[in-house]
Scaffold this active site. Sequence first.
Site, short mmCIF file in Angstrom:
data_model
loop_
_atom_site.label_atom_id
_atom_site.label_comp_id
_atom_site.label_asym_id
_atom_site.label_seq_id
_atom_site.Cartn_x
_atom_site.Cartn_y
_atom_site.Cartn_z
CB CYS A 117 6.37 -17.14 6.78
SG CYS A 117 7.69 -15.96 6.46
CB CYS A 120 8.00 -18.60 3.77
SG CYS A 120 8.87 -18.45 5.35
CG ASP A 499 -27.46 7.97 -10.37
OD1 ASP A 499 -27.71 9.01 -10.99
OD2 ASP A 499 -28.11 6.92 -10.51
#
Length: 807
Positions: A117, A120, A499
Amino acid sequence: MSGMAIRMEDIAERGCLCLFAQGELDRSSLEEKMRGWSGVLEVYFEAETGRLEYSYNPFLTDSARIIASLRLLGYEVREEKEAFEGRADSQASFAGVSPLDFPDSKSSVIRLEGLDCADCAAKLERTILAMSGVKDARVNFAAAKVKISHQIPLSEILKVIEKMGYRGREEGGAGAEEKISLWKSNKYYLSTLLSGMLLLIAVSQQIMQISETWVHASYLLAIVLGGYLPARAGLALLLTSWEADMNLLMILAASGAVAIGQLAEAAVVVFLFSLGNALQGYSMDKTRNSVRALMDLAPPEALVRRNGREQVMPVESIVVGDIFIVRPGEKIAMDGVILKGSSALNEASITGESIPVDKGPGERIYAGTINSWGALEVEVERLAEDNTINRIIAMIEEAEEQRAPSQQFVDRFARYYTPAVILAAILVALLPPLLLGQPGEKWFYEALAMLLVACPCALIISTPVAIVSALGAAARNGVLVKGGVHLEEMGSIKVLAFDKTGTLTRGKPRITDIISTRGLDENEVLRRAASLESRSEHPLAETVVEQARKLGLELAEVSNFRAMSGRGAAAEIEGKSCYVGNQRLFSEVGIAIQGQEELIAELEGAGKTLILLGDEKELLGIIALADELRENSREAIRQLKKKGIKKSIILSGDNERAARAMALSVNVDEYQAGLLPEDKVQAIRALLEKYEKVAMVGDGVNDAPAMAISTVGIAMGVAGSDAALETADIALMADDLSRLPYTVELGRRTLRIIRQNIVFSLLLKALILSLVIPGWLTLWLAVAGDMGTSLLVTLNGMRLTRVKAES
């Protein structure tokens, strides 16, 4: 009795931090708040740079508490030593003070189990930070680990982590390789199974009309067994840091239901909550394993020849310079350089390219790749912990720790959501009975149900689960993304600048023409140019020198060498001044090229790059080089346009005709030629002003300034380049432009899924809460909706693990 007075400046301690936040940083507001905190003495905040300098009374507070308080205010906090040294204007004379420099501190990394979680995880971080003797703590929810700077024994921190309901072990410590059983890997499996079985027994007893005592006993036992783990975690958090989380809210709701006689609903709530946690933990483990699986690519041991003897050794014991032997079909254990033998190696684990690459003596190979058929003797180039695959894993985990823009929005929203819903639940429990004469039990029940919706778990997890899934998928396809912010930005890129040399072309030019303009033979033109170019690191210079050596030409001695960035070089060869470079250099130093304009135009019109050789007075010769176009450059540009890229542009230091020829070959929208590194920076700035989101694709070293200023800097073919790995925001590990459309697509899918998750979470929360108005919200519906939403956004984010690059 007389004594010496203690002055505050003698005992005051100082700290220096760097703060980050969405939007503007308000100096006066923050300084005013901090001066009101217990123990804080002086504060100086520089809003433009985010620098915060402060002093405090160590008997009343400490830096850890101040950092924790700043994070609660919504700031990202970093300890930046260099950023704060040398301030001469600070009244408190903070100059030279090292921020949070604790000589006795130790840094540790703890791997966490059972962390499913995101909310948490944030609470666990604050709890660890609040411990006396902990100076800093950073929980990486996506990687399930915490980095800690501490003065107290690590065992004390591990005890707190265990009290919070998680298992922790020091990274690299004993038991690091221990295989954990299914039941131990997810703490909710067993409790969910037992709670579900007892719930089923209770329902069966009711159907068979068995004594109510046995039915109630079964329900209560289901509640106790299913609710034990969340109750322990919720109470531990409450007692250690005075915070409430979803575990505590669920236990309060279930206890309230038992108090009003709703045993069946309480048992269903506990079971659904436990089941949701078990499934969410399983889903997060699957997501994390998509990255951790990279750790298993390299074998744990290798056959080493040391002191004339061959022995199998663990990779941790192998040192740089050791020789190890690789048999046909074996995985490479260490990064190194081939000394003897040749083979084809499958480098898909590094580059994402499944076609084997032929390798021979002098060429670099990487741990985790597979030797196809030949026997190899390899000299170790890096220690096991420093090999390419481990550096990729470390960078991915660092990227997971960074908060993407959408995550920062969610975190700010969540700080206000939970208190608002809890306050609303209190009002729902009190106002209808007191003001409207409604039944108290009914609205108390509705308030209990609201508590189950008060935790924003689904919302908080919506972004990190998508980011970590995408980062793992990208790594398996040969793309290293250095953070969720770059992935999200890639999803909204409108313009791609390229480039030319080494990006759209192979970067391995070959000499096509050597032309003498003043009577020198071709070999002499090549010898003089190579002598001067031998001091340069440019790819074109390397080609000239290599060709001269192939022909056996003896290079002349060079003195007074001067490199001229983006133009060429000058030096003295055999006592005479000599210049080699492009037309811009010759124009600047006043060397005439009259009579050769038509020849130069013809060569450049064929897409060739020219190196001019001259002395102080005249042009002596011309060397023409051509670089082969990558076979997939044109298709990559086509795919990018198909993915919605509005503009593609070449930014080249080459001549105008060569750049135009390349632009026509690959079908880009625009090109700019003859650009110095600083010109490329200006070009990117102009594109950013017009289009807002611009990515620059280059080699990661020569194009570093332009890549740094772009929205996202992308480097190609960097598997063996430390510098490019460090400087790029996104690194394409192989020389394969087809990974570029894949990266754009992955970024856009990630952005789309994050938005889906956030909108879905908010809408479902709003829908569930709206059921309170008619009094239709039930406990089981609230917990099913909340845990179901968390599970659905997790599964939705995991879809990104299946995004693959097209062959």
